[in-house]
Design a protein around this motif. Structure first.
Motif, mmCIF file in Angstrom:
data_model
loop_
_atom_site.group_PDB
_atom_site.id
_atom_site.type_symbol
_atom_site.label_atom_id
_atom_site.label_comp_id
_atom_site.label_asym_id
_atom_site.label_seq_id
_atom_site.Cartn_x
_atom_site.Cartn_y
_atom_site.Cartn_z
ATOM 1 N N CYS A 178 -6.397 -9.038 0.313
ATOM 2 C CA CYS A 178 -6.600 -7.970 -0.301
ATOM 3 C C CYS A 178 -7.403 -6.786 0.367
ATOM 4 O O CYS A 178 -8.247 -7.366 1.263
ATOM 5 N N ASP A 179 -6.816 -5.836 0.895
ATOM 6 C CA ASP A 179 -7.297 -4.435 1.483
ATOM 7 C C ASP A 179 -7.768 -3.209 0.870
ATOM 8 O O ASP A 179 -7.413 -3.636 -0.479
ATOM 9 N N VAL A 180 -8.903 -2.655 1.141
ATOM 10 C CA VAL A 180 -8.882 -1.381 0.252
ATOM 11 C C VAL A 180 -9.092 0.054 1.478
ATOM 12 O O VAL A 180 -10.224 -0.147 1.990
ATOM 13 N N PHE A 181 -8.168 0.880 0.789
ATOM 14 C CA PHE A 181 -9.018 2.253 2.439
ATOM 15 C C PHE A 181 -9.920 2.574 1.561
ATOM 16 O O PHE A 181 -10.389 3.226 0.882
ATOM 17 N N CYS A 182 -11.511 1.556 2.329
ATOM 18 C CA CYS A 182 -12.531 2.743 1.370
ATOM 19 C C CYS A 182 -13.143 3.960 2.052
ATOM 20 O O CYS A 182 -13.173 3.361 2.973
ATOM 21 N N THR A 192 -1.509 -8.819 3.122
ATOM 22 C CA THR A 192 -1.973 -8.009 2.553
ATOM 23 C C THR A 192 -1.272 -7.807 1.457
ATOM 24 O O THR A 192 -0.915 -6.342 1.664
ATOM 25 N N PHE A 193 -2.662 -7.070 0.412
ATOM 26 C CA PHE A 193 -1.938 -6.492 -0.946
ATOM 27 C C PHE A 193 -3.076 -5.063 -0.651
ATOM 28 O O PHE A 193 -4.455 -5.700 -0.635
ATOM 29 N N LEU A 194 -2.909 -4.068 -0.622
ATOM 30 C CA LEU A 194 -3.539 -3.234 -0.472
ATOM 31 C C LEU A 194 -3.172 -1.964 -1.416
ATOM 32 O O LEU A 194 -2.616 -0.527 -1.226
ATOM 33 N N GLY A 195 -3.076 -2.162 -2.977
ATOM 34 C CA GLY A 195 -2.490 -1.556 -3.511
ATOM 35 C C GLY A 195 -3.638 -0.639 -3.455
ATOM 36 O O GLY A 195 -3.421 0.816 -4.080
ATOM 37 N N ALA A 196 -5.280 -0.460 -3.095
ATOM 38 C CA ALA A 196 -5.895 0.446 -3.065
ATOM 39 C C ALA A 196 -5.907 1.336 -2.460
ATOM 40 O O ALA A 196 -6.457 1.529 -0.636
ATOM 41 N N HIS A 197 -4.846 1.769 -1.484
ATOM 42 C CA HIS A 197 -4.519 2.616 0.011
ATOM 43 C C HIS A 197 -4.731 4.714 -0.052
ATOM 44 O O HIS A 197 -5.512 4.910 0.639
ATOM 45 N N ALA A 198 -4.220 4.749 -1.797
ATOM 46 C CA ALA A 198 -4.405 5.651 -1.737
ATOM 47 C C ALA A 198 -4.264 6.290 -3.490
ATOM 48 O O ALA A 198 -4.212 5.293 -4.358
ATOM 49 N N LEU A 199 -5.157 7.893 -4.054
ATOM 50 C CA LEU A 199 -4.270 7.982 -5.297
ATOM 51 C C LEU A 199 -2.925 8.164 -5.319
ATOM 52 O O LEU A 199 -2.449 9.431 -4.589
ATOM 53 N N PRO A 200 -2.212 6.855 -6.842
ATOM 54 C CA PRO A 200 -1.083 8.128 -7.269
ATOM 55 C C PRO A 200 -0.706 9.376 -7.346
ATOM 56 O O PRO A 200 -1.605 9.866 -7.430
ATOM 57 N N ASN A 258 5.889 -1.366 -7.687
ATOM 58 C CA ASN A 258 6.668 -0.626 -5.799
ATOM 59 C C ASN A 258 5.310 -1.742 -4.114
ATOM 60 O O ASN A 258 6.646 -2.306 -3.981
ATOM 61 N N GLU A 259 4.481 -2.322 -5.538
ATOM 62 C CA GLU A 259 3.521 -3.293 -4.194
ATOM 63 C C GLU A 259 4.219 -4.149 -4.582
ATOM 64 O O GLU A 259 4.432 -5.037 -3.235
ATOM 65 N N LEU A 260 5.132 -4.613 -5.449
ATOM 66 C CA LEU A 260 5.132 -6.103 -5.217
ATOM 67 C C LEU A 260 6.934 -5.977 -4.651
ATOM 68 O O LEU A 260 7.048 -6.774 -4.099
ATOM 69 N N LYS A 261 7.372 -4.962 -5.213
ATOM 70 C CA LYS A 261 8.314 -4.950 -4.121
ATOM 71 C C LYS A 261 8.597 -4.822 -2.551
ATOM 72 O O LYS A 261 8.641 -5.447 -1.456
ATOM 73 N N LEU A 262 7.317 -4.235 -1.932
ATOM 74 C CA LEU A 262 7.042 -4.379 -0.523
ATOM 75 C C LEU A 262 6.888 -5.805 0.138
ATOM 76 O O LEU A 262 6.660 -6.058 1.019
ATOM 77 N N GLY A 287 1.063 -1.341 -0.014
ATOM 78 C CA GLY A 287 -0.306 -0.284 0.167
ATOM 79 C C GLY A 287 1.165 1.383 -0.090
ATOM 80 O O GLY A 287 0.357 1.890 0.091
ATOM 81 N N TYR A 288 2.232 1.328 0.014
ATOM 82 C CA TYR A 288 2.922 2.288 0.238
ATOM 83 C C TYR A 288 3.786 2.391 -1.568
ATOM 84 O O TYR A 288 5.177 2.827 -1.311
ATOM 85 N N GLY A 289 3.047 1.718 -2.071
ATOM 86 C CA GLY A 289 3.798 1.770 -3.788
ATOM 87 C C GLY A 289 3.544 2.244 -4.629
ATOM 88 O O GLY A 289 4.128 3.591 -5.418
ATOM 89 N N LEU A 290 2.203 1.958 -4.762
ATOM 90 C CA LEU A 290 1.407 2.449 -5.657
ATOM 91 C C LEU A 290 1.541 2.231 -7.413
ATOM 92 O O LEU A 290 0.463 2.750 -7.961
#
Ligand code: NIG
Ligand code: FE
Length: 400
Positions: free
Chosen positions: A197-201, A161-169, A139-143, A132-135
Motif C-alpha cells: 500500500c502506498d500514499v502520496f504524502c 501496490t494499492f495507491l488509493g490515496a494518490h489524489a483527492l477525486p 476503478n482501483e480494483l479495475k486497475l 492510484g488512477y481510479g480513486l
C-alpha cells in the motif's frame, strides 16, 4: 549455460561492493542460477542448451520498484505547458483518473502491455506497479485486476501496490475521501490484488496525519508499506515511513538530515527517482548524504503519464551517475539488489547460486560504459528465470 561472458557484474549478496568477474560462464537449472565461474572451469557443454553472449556484459535483471505503468490517455499538452514554466499540480492526476474511469479493462491491459514489454526490452525483469488512477473502489480494483492479468501473461514479474490515496477525486473533501480509502483497504486485501500500500504524502495531497491513518490500516490488514515522501516539500514523510516500519520511502528530494537518520535506524530503503526531477527541472535527492549515512539506496523510474515518461532503468542509472553524484558501481547495486529489497524480494538482484536466473546481456566491452552510452540500443538479451525472453535483432540493411 551462458558462455562467452566478457564481464559478469553483480552486487555481493551482503556487502557494499560490486563484484566484477571476467571471462566466465553461468549454469542455470530450473530457472535459477546453479553455478558460475571462470570459463576454463565450465562443465562440459555437450547435451546442454548454450547461449554464447560473445563477450557481452552480464548483469542481474534490473528491478524497477516504483512505477505507475498502467493508465489510460496521455498528457503531452500538460507536459509542454510545464516545459514553458507552469508548475505541477494535482490536475494532471485527475486528467488520468478521468481517462482510466472511461477506459475498459481491455484498453488498460493493452496500454500496460505495451509499456511493460518496452521495459522488458530495456532490461527490466521485475516491476512494481501502482493503482492510484481510479480513486474509487470500482476503478482501483479495475486497475489492480489488469495488473494481475499482465503479471500472469507477460514474462516479467509485477508487484502490485494499492495507491488509493494518490489524489483527492474531483468533488470530494479530504475527510470524506479518507473514509472512502479506509473502507477500500479490506476489500482490496480480501481480493488478493495488492502486496503493498502506498500514499502520496505531500502538502496539498495527503497530510502526514492522513497518511498515518491510511498506512496503519493497511499494515493492520497485512499489506506491506511504501510512501511517496518529501517530494516537493519536507513534510516529515521519511519520519513517518520510519515510524510505521515501511519497506521503502520514495522520492525524498526534500528529506531532512533527521529524516535520513530515521530511515537508517528503522531499516527503510530509500528509493530515488531521478527521472522525475529531470523531467520537472527540479533538484535531485541528496543521494550522497544518504550513502554517507549508510543507507542502501535503491533506484526506480517512477514511470507515469505526468511527471516522468522514462521507463528504462538504464536511462535512470545514467541520470544517477550524471546528476546525483553516485558512482556507476553504486548505481548498479541500487538498480538491482537494493531495488529488489525495496520490494522485500531476496531471491533476485544478485547473480549467485540459488537466485533467480533473471539476467541482462549488454553489448558493451565494460560495465563502466553503461552510463556513458546513454540512450544507445545496448540490450542484447534478456533472460527471465533462465529463458531468453528478448533477443535484439538488426533486420535487413541495418545489420552491422
Ligand atoms: O510519483 N507523485 C505522485 N505521483 C506521481 C505522478 C503521477 C501523475 O502526475 O500522474 C509521481 O510523480
Ligand atoms: Fe510515484
Amino acid at each position: 549455460m551462458i558462455t562467452g561472458i566478457g564481464q559478469l557484474i553483480t552486487p555481493q549478496v551482503q556487502g557494499p561492493e560490486l563484484v566484477v568477474l571476467e571471462d566466465c560462464y553461468i549454469r542455470i537449472n530450473e530457472g535459477r542460477i546453479a553455478a558460475l565461474g571462470p570459463l576454463e572451469e565450465a562443465p562440459p557443454l555437450r547435451g546442454r542448451k548454450v547461449l554464447d553472449v560473445e563477450g557481452g556484459v552480464v548483469l542481474p535483471g534490473l528491478v524497477d520498484p516504483h512505477t505507475h505503468a498502467v493508465f489510460a490517455g496521455t498528457r503531452e499538452e500538460e507536459f509542454l505547458r510545464r516545459c514553458r514554466g507552469e508548475r505541477y499540480t494535482s490536475g494532471g492526476i485527475r486528467a488520468t483518473v478521468a481517462a482510466v474511469r472511461a477506459a475498459s479493462e481491455e484498453e488498460l491491459y493493452r496500454n500496460g502491455r505495451h509499456f511493460l514489454l518496452e521495459m522488458l526490452r530495456s532490461g527490466t525483469t521485475t516491476v512494481e506497479v501502482k493503482s492510484g488512477y481510479g480513486l474509487d473502489l470500482e476503478n482501483e480494483l479495475k486497475l489492480l485486476r489488469v495488473i494481475k492479468r499482465l503479471n500472469e501473461d507477460l514474462p516479467l514479474d509485477l508487484v502490485p501496490t494499492f495507491l488509493g490515496a494518490h489524489a483527492l477525486p474531483e468533488g470530494k473533501g479530504s475527510s470524506e475521501y479518507l473514509e472512502e480509502v479506509l473502507a477500500m483497504i479490506p476489500k482490496v486485501k480480501s481480493a488478493g490484488l495488492a502486496e503493498f500500500c502506498d500514499v502520496f504524502c505531500e502538502p496539498g495531497f495527503f497530510s502526514v496525519e492522513e497518511s498515518r491513518k491510511i498506512l496503519s490500516a493497511c499494515r493492520a490488514a497485512g499489506l506491506k508499506l511504501k510512501l511517496h515522501a518529501d517530494e516537493f516539500q519536507n513534510s516529515g514523510g521519511a519520519e513517518l515511513a520510519a515510524e510505521l516500519g515501511a519497506v521503502s520511502a520514495d522520492h525524498l528530494l526534500k528529506v531532512s538530515d533527521e529524516g535520513i537518520a530515521r530511515l537508517r535506524e528503522a531499516g527503510v530503503i530509500p528509493v530515488l527517482l531521478p527521472g522525475t526531477p529531470f523531467t520537472l527541472n527540479a533538484e535531485y535527492a541528496p543521494a550522497r548524504k544518504m550513502l554517507a549515512a549508510g543507507l542502501p539506496v535503491a533506484l526506480a523510474t517512477d514511470f507515469n503519464p505526468g511527471t516522468c515518461l522514462i521507463n528504462s532503468m538504464l536511462f535512470i542509472i545514467a541520470l544517477t551517475v550524471m546528476k546525483m553524484g553516485m558512482t556507476v558501481e553504486e548505481a548498479l547495486i541500487a538498480a538491482t539488489r537494493n531495488a529488489a529489497r525495496a520490494l522485500a524480494l531476496e531471491d533476485r538482484g544478485v547473480i549467485a547460486p540459488g537466485k533467480l536466473a533473471d539476467l541482462v546481456v549488454l553489448d558493451l566491452k565494460s560495465y563502466r560504459q553503461i552510463s556513458y552510452f546513454l540512450g544507445h540500443d545496448l540490450v542484447k538479451y534478456v533472460l527471465k528465470r533462465g529463458e531468453v525472453v528478448y533477443a535484439r535483432a538488426h533486420p535487413g540493411l541495418c545489420q552491422d
